[in-house]
Design a protein around this motif. Structure first.
Motif, PDB file in Angstrom:
ATOM      1  N   ARG A 100       0.839  -1.199   0.000  1.00 39.05           N
ATOM      2  CA  ARG A 100       0.000   0.000   0.000  1.00 39.05           C
ATOM      3  C   ARG A 100       0.876   1.252   0.000  1.00 39.05           C
ATOM      4  NH1 ARG A 100      -4.243  -1.018   4.444  1.00 39.05           N
ATOM      5  NH2 ARG A 100      -4.973  -2.690   3.116  1.00 39.05           N
ATOM      6  N   ALA A 101       1.872   1.256   0.869  1.00 35.44           N
ATOM      7  CA  ALA A 101       2.734   2.435   0.991  1.00 35.44           C
ATOM      8  C   ALA A 101       3.530   2.677  -0.283  1.00 35.44           C
ATOM      9  CB  ALA A 101       3.689   2.261   2.180  1.00 35.44           C
ATOM     10  N   VAL A 102       4.130   1.633  -0.800  1.00 36.90           N
ATOM     11  CA  VAL A 102       4.948   1.801  -1.998  1.00 36.90           C
ATOM     12  C   VAL A 102       4.056   2.114  -3.196  1.00 36.90           C
ATOM     13  CG1 VAL A 102       6.576   0.668  -3.555  1.00 36.90           C
ATOM     14  CG2 VAL A 102       6.782   0.349  -1.088  1.00 36.90           C
TER      15      VAL A 102
ATOM     16  N   HIS B  85      12.062  11.891   5.441  1.00 32.66           N
ATOM     17  CA  HIS B  85      11.747  10.561   5.962  1.00 32.66           C
ATOM     18  C   HIS B  85      12.231   9.526   4.982  1.00 32.66           C
ATOM     19  CE1 HIS B  85       9.273  11.913   9.272  1.00 32.66           C
ATOM     20  NE2 HIS B  85       8.686  12.760   8.475  1.00 32.66           N
ATOM     21  N   GLY B  86      12.374   9.938   3.771  1.00 29.40           N
ATOM     22  CA  GLY B  86      12.749   9.039   2.702  1.00 29.40           C
ATOM     23  C   GLY B  86      12.527   9.786   1.406  1.00 29.40           C
TER      24      GLY B  86
ATOM     25  N   HIS C 233       2.365   5.938   5.527  1.00 28.73           N
ATOM     26  CA  HIS C 233       3.093   5.475   4.354  1.00 28.73           C
ATOM     27  C   HIS C 233       4.541   5.907   4.429  1.00 28.73           C
ATOM     28  CE1 HIS C 233      -0.820   5.129   1.812  1.00 28.73           C
ATOM     29  NE2 HIS C 233      -0.676   4.138   2.652  1.00 28.73           N
ATOM     30  N   LEU C 234       4.767   7.135   4.870  1.00 26.71           N
ATOM     31  CA  LEU C 234       6.140   7.623   4.960  1.00 26.71           C
ATOM     32  C   LEU C 234       6.933   6.798   5.960  1.00 26.71           C
ATOM     33  CD1 LEU C 234       5.512  11.471   4.891  1.00 26.71           C
ATOM     34  CD2 LEU C 234       6.460  10.065   3.069  1.00 26.71           C
ATOM     35  N   LEU C 235       6.301   6.437   7.069  1.00 28.76           N
ATOM     36  CA  LEU C 235       6.999   5.623   8.066  1.00 28.76           C
ATOM     37  C   LEU C 235       7.323   4.245   7.501  1.00 28.76           C
ATOM     38  CD1 LEU C 235       4.953   6.559  11.254  1.00 28.76           C
ATOM     39  CD2 LEU C 235       7.305   7.215  10.741  1.00 28.76           C
ATOM     40  N   VAL C 236       6.379   3.686   6.754  1.00 29.69           N
ATOM     41  CA  VAL C 236       6.623   2.376   6.151  1.00 29.69           C
ATOM     42  C   VAL C 236       7.774   2.463   5.161  1.00 29.69           C
ATOM     43  CG1 VAL C 236       5.642   0.648   4.614  1.00 29.69           C
ATOM     44  CG2 VAL C 236       4.278   1.555   6.497  1.00 29.69           C
ATOM     45  N   LEU C 237       7.767   3.491   4.329  1.00 28.52           N
ATOM     46  CA  LEU C 237       8.848   3.656   3.359  1.00 28.52           C
ATOM     47  C   LEU C 237      10.188   3.858   4.055  1.00 28.52           C
ATOM     48  CD1 LEU C 237       7.053   5.969   0.781  1.00 28.52           C
ATOM     49  CD2 LEU C 237       7.690   3.587   0.455  1.00 28.52           C
ATOM     50  N   ALA C 238      10.169   4.611   5.153  1.00 30.11           N
ATOM     51  CA  ALA C 238      11.405   4.820   5.894  1.00 30.11           C
ATOM     52  C   ALA C 238      11.922   3.497   6.456  1.00 30.11           C
ATOM     53  CB  ALA C 238      11.181   5.823   7.029  1.00 30.11           C
TER      54      ALA C 238
ATOM     55  N   LEU D 152      11.190  -5.268   9.794  1.00 23.58           N
ATOM     56  CA  LEU D 152      10.278  -4.165   9.506  1.00 23.58           C
ATOM     57  C   LEU D 152       9.283  -3.973  10.643  1.00 23.58           C
ATOM     58  CD1 LEU D 152       9.520  -4.776   5.713  1.00 23.58           C
ATOM     59  CD2 LEU D 152      10.654  -2.775   6.688  1.00 23.58           C
ATOM     60  N   ARG D 153       8.886  -5.058  11.242  1.00 19.98           N
ATOM     61  CA  ARG D 153       7.899  -4.939  12.322  1.00 19.98           C
ATOM     62  C   ARG D 153       8.520  -4.519  13.632  1.00 19.98           C
ATOM     63  NH1 ARG D 153       5.747  -9.624   9.889  1.00 19.98           N
ATOM     64  NH2 ARG D 153       7.001 -10.946  11.264  1.00 19.98           N
TER      65      ARG D 153
END
Lengths: 196, 171
Positions: free
Chosen positions: A12-14, B91-92, B103-108, B156-157
């Motif tokens: 979802r994020a990507v 953040h990335g 989303h930014l946190l996930v990408l980071a 990641l988790r």
């Protein structure tokens, strides 16, 4: 959270991040031409320009690479147009406090000059910002001529500054600009990346 | 090479070009660098087209991964730091307006994975490659892909202020 949920969130994020980014429709033709361009014989360097435009919400970025006839593989992995946060050369530290010696900069290939950008260099800066670059020369003073070429192209611009020192240096396009510098009988070169 | 080769290459890029660009982005986390990764790969692909046309995507993935690791090694030896006092710390990479903080946190978190683990995650889960194809692209065994994927997902988790766990709790 289990693996499946993790993967779902990742997708979802990507997915959101990439949705507006596309390869230029002409990328294939450009790559084919670059791959099959005739190269000169001997030790001449063959520069092959391959440009890809990526559009994302109106922003455009240009990426190029150059291929030397001494190598069978493209340079890949980026254009080596970055800054370093290694300590400044000792002769370039004047005016900097010790905790600023690692300010991002690029040293000329001949080791005679340092370029210290004060800001991320952009083609389009906000109204209250400017492409301020501090040039520090190891020796020599007088007008500093900058002959800049956009990597992978024949596009060149020339800038002349009163002397090595603080300046505003704008470039007309995004990408890696290879700069030949001349001042007071001395010559050196640096590469600076300009963002859109 | 023939015009047929060229046409086939162009069809391939038309169909998979975005996918390669997005894969490059997943690997390096920056659009500028992603473009720098993709271009030489396309040219190499074009040059070798008759030899790789049975599996050009596999060749392209392998080349992207290799180029990104090469780039990472250069950056690690000579860190590239971009000075940008007028912008928020990244953040990335840049994301579109639809991006949320989650989303930014996930990408980071993705960016903070070691290059090989990141490559496994990008190829297996974002590019939907099989374990075998991922292994071939990375030059490792299928077992290494499995274990690398498991470690990457766990990392990641748990490695950071649990951005993915937080995302889950808020839903």
């Amino acid at each position: 959270m289990n693996d499946e949920q993790t993967i779902t969130e990742l997708r979802r994020a990507v997915g959101t991040a990439v949705q507006d980014h596309h390869l230029d429709p002409g990328a294939a033709a450009t790559a084919w031409s670059a791959a099959h361009a005739r190269r000169p014989r001997g030790r001449l360097v063959a520069a092959v320009a391959a440009s890809v435009a990526v559009t994302a919400g109106g922003a455009a970025a240009v990426a190029t690479w150059a291929h030397s006839n001494g190598s069978n593989t493209p340079t890949g992995g980026g254009s080596a147009c970055g800054l370093t946060n290694a300590p400044l050369p000792t002769w370039a530290r004047g005016g900097f406090s010790p905790d600023s010696y690692r300010t991002p900069h690029v040293v000329g290939k001949q080791g005679l000059i340092v370029a210290i950008p004060f800001i991320r260099l952009r083609v389009h800066q906000p109204p209250d910002a400017g492409n301020k670059v501090l040039w520090v020369s190891k020796a020599g003073y007088g007008p500093l001529r900058i002959e800049a070429r956009l990597e992978g192209t024949s596009r060149t611009v020339v800038r002349t500054l009163p002397n090595p020192g603080p300046s505003y240096v704008d470039m007309p396009a995004a990408g890696c600009w290879r700069m030949n510098l001349s001042w007071s009988g001395r010559h050196d070169s640096v590469a600076l990346r300009y963002y859109p | 090479m023939s015009e047929g080769d060229r046409a086939a290459f162009e069809r391939f890029v038309e169909e998979h070009g975005d996918r390669l660009l997005h894969a490059a982005y997943g690997l390096c986390g920056d659009w500028q660098h992603a473009e720098d990764l993709v271009q030489p790969v396309l040219v190499a692909l074009a040059r070798r087209w008759p030899m790789v046309q049975t599996n050009p995507l596999g060749y392209a993935y392998r080349s992207l991964v290799r180029a990104n690791i090469d780039r990472w090694r250069v950056v690690r030896r000579r860190p590239e730091v971009l000075l940008d006092p007028h912008e928020l710390p990244a953040h990335g990479p840049s994301v579109g307006p639809a991006a949320t903080e989650d989303h930014l946190l996930v990408l980071a978190a993705l960016r903070r994975l070691p290059p090989r683990q990141r490559a496994i995650v990008v190829l297996r889960y974002l590019q939907d490659q099989s374990e075998a194809d991922t292994a071939a692209a990375l030059g490792i065994s299928v077992g290494a892909v499995k274990s690398g994927a498991a470690r990457a997902l766990a990392r990641l988790r748990s490695d950071h202020p649990s951005p993915l766990a937080e995302v889950h709790r808020e839903r």
